[in-house]
Scaffold this motif. Structure first.
Motif, PDB file in Angstrom:
ATOM      1  N   VAL A 143     -28.296 -41.165  17.833  1.00  0.00           N
ATOM      2  CA  VAL A 143     -27.289 -40.589  16.951  1.00  0.00           C
ATOM      3  C   VAL A 143     -28.030 -39.962  15.780  1.00  0.00           C
ATOM      4  O   VAL A 143     -28.737 -40.644  15.031  1.00  0.00           O
ATOM      5  N   LEU A 144     -27.907 -38.645  15.663  1.00  0.00           N
ATOM      6  CA  LEU A 144     -28.536 -37.899  14.580  1.00  0.00           C
ATOM      7  C   LEU A 144     -27.478 -37.498  13.572  1.00  0.00           C
ATOM      8  O   LEU A 144     -26.313 -37.283  13.927  1.00  0.00           O
ATOM      9  N   VAL A 145     -27.893 -37.369  12.326  1.00  0.00           N
ATOM     10  CA  VAL A 145     -26.968 -36.991  11.268  1.00  0.00           C
ATOM     11  C   VAL A 145     -27.716 -36.105  10.271  1.00  0.00           C
ATOM     12  O   VAL A 145     -28.951 -36.176  10.165  1.00  0.00           O
ATOM     13  N   GLU A 146     -26.996 -35.253   9.577  1.00  0.00           N
ATOM     14  CA  GLU A 146     -27.613 -34.439   8.531  1.00  0.00           C
ATOM     15  C   GLU A 146     -28.270 -35.350   7.500  1.00  0.00           C
ATOM     16  O   GLU A 146     -27.745 -36.412   7.172  1.00  0.00           O
ATOM     17  N   HIS A 147     -29.411 -34.926   6.988  1.00  0.00           N
ATOM     18  CA  HIS A 147     -30.199 -35.750   6.070  1.00  0.00           C
ATOM     19  C   HIS A 147     -29.409 -36.219   4.853  1.00  0.00           C
ATOM     20  O   HIS A 147     -29.620 -37.315   4.348  1.00  0.00           O
ATOM     21  N   LYS A 148     -28.473 -35.424   4.376  1.00  0.00           N
ATOM     22  CA  LYS A 148     -27.725 -35.772   3.169  1.00  0.00           C
ATOM     23  C   LYS A 148     -26.754 -36.932   3.384  1.00  0.00           C
ATOM     24  O   LYS A 148     -26.268 -37.511   2.430  1.00  0.00           O
ATOM     25  N   HIS A 149     -26.474 -37.275   4.653  1.00  0.00           N
ATOM     26  CA  HIS A 149     -25.532 -38.361   4.943  1.00  0.00           C
ATOM     27  C   HIS A 149     -26.198 -39.581   5.561  1.00  0.00           C
ATOM     28  O   HIS A 149     -25.516 -40.547   5.900  1.00  0.00           O
ATOM     29  N   VAL A 150     -27.511 -39.557   5.747  1.00  0.00           N
ATOM     30  CA  VAL A 150     -28.177 -40.617   6.503  1.00  0.00           C
ATOM     31  C   VAL A 150     -28.047 -41.980   5.827  1.00  0.00           C
ATOM     32  O   VAL A 150     -27.813 -42.989   6.495  1.00  0.00           O
ATOM     33  N   GLN A 151     -28.174 -42.040   4.490  1.00  0.00           N
ATOM     34  CA  GLN A 151     -28.110 -43.329   3.798  1.00  0.00           C
ATOM     35  C   GLN A 151     -26.725 -43.951   3.960  1.00  0.00           C
ATOM     36  O   GLN A 151     -26.602 -45.133   4.274  1.00  0.00           O
TER      37      GLN A 151
END
Length: 193
Positions: A143-151
């Motif tokens: 599952v990948l996510v945009e860096h701005k939402h990873v935390q």
């Protein structure tokens, strides 16, 4: 595996600008469950991508391919094509709907299908005398996510399953360690769990 070019709109829909790994799952159902959990907690799931990795192709042999089966399948396929073409001709025939012309095109289609199938079978020269079904499956689903939402995503997945989140954190640390080892020229062997 085909290497066909992807349409620009589809490419944009199936990519993220700066993707980061949120988690890796052994089954698609588990990855889907995680994304569903994120969605239930108002996470921007439009910035999430599920990627199947370590692909393999499974092929299940379903039977022996004989001349009779080849001719029968060719005849059946040709009959369907003949029925379709005969019906279209009959519908647009100025003299009226003629059932005899439909029967004729079905018969001609059967003969044509048998000849076409036989030619294909003869050209193969017995190199593939079996029928099968195949399917491509993935061993892992990331599952990948945009860096701005990873935390925020990691926080939510920790709430969903704290034990799995701890294991995922260890996996990411080991992967980072291996990456650092290959960058400096030394390779760090994988850690035993």
């Amino acid at each position: 595996m085909s290497n066909q070019p992807m349409r620009p709109g589809l490419r944009a829909a199936l990519s993220l600008e700066y993707p980061m790994s949120l988690s890796v799952y052994d089954s698609y159902e588990d990855a889907q469950k995680a994304v569903d959990y994120l969605s239930d907690h108002e996470f921007p799931v439009q910035d999430v991508l599920i990627v199947g990795t370590d692909l393999k192709q499974l092929e299940r042999v379903t039977g022996r391919l004989t001349r009779g089966r080849v001719l029968g399948a060719g005849a059946l396929s040709g009959m369907w094509l003949g029925l379709f073409i005969g019906t279209i001709f009959a519908l647009f025939d100025p003299s009226g709907f003629n059932v005899l012309s439909i029967v004729g095109t079905v018969a001609f289609g059967a003969v044509f299908g048998m000849v076409w199938a036989w030619v294909g079978y003869a050209l193969a020269r017995g190199q593939r005398d079996f029928t099968s079904v195949s399917h491509v499956v993935a061993n892992k689903y990331e599952v990948l996510v945009e860096h701005k939402h990873v935390q925020r995503g990691r926080e939510l997945l920790t709430q969903m399953d704290p034990m799995r989140a701890a294991q995922e954190q260890v996996r990411r640390a080991q992967e980072a360690e291996r990456t650092r080892g290959t960058d400096s020229g030394t390779v760090t062997p994988p850690q035993q769990p």
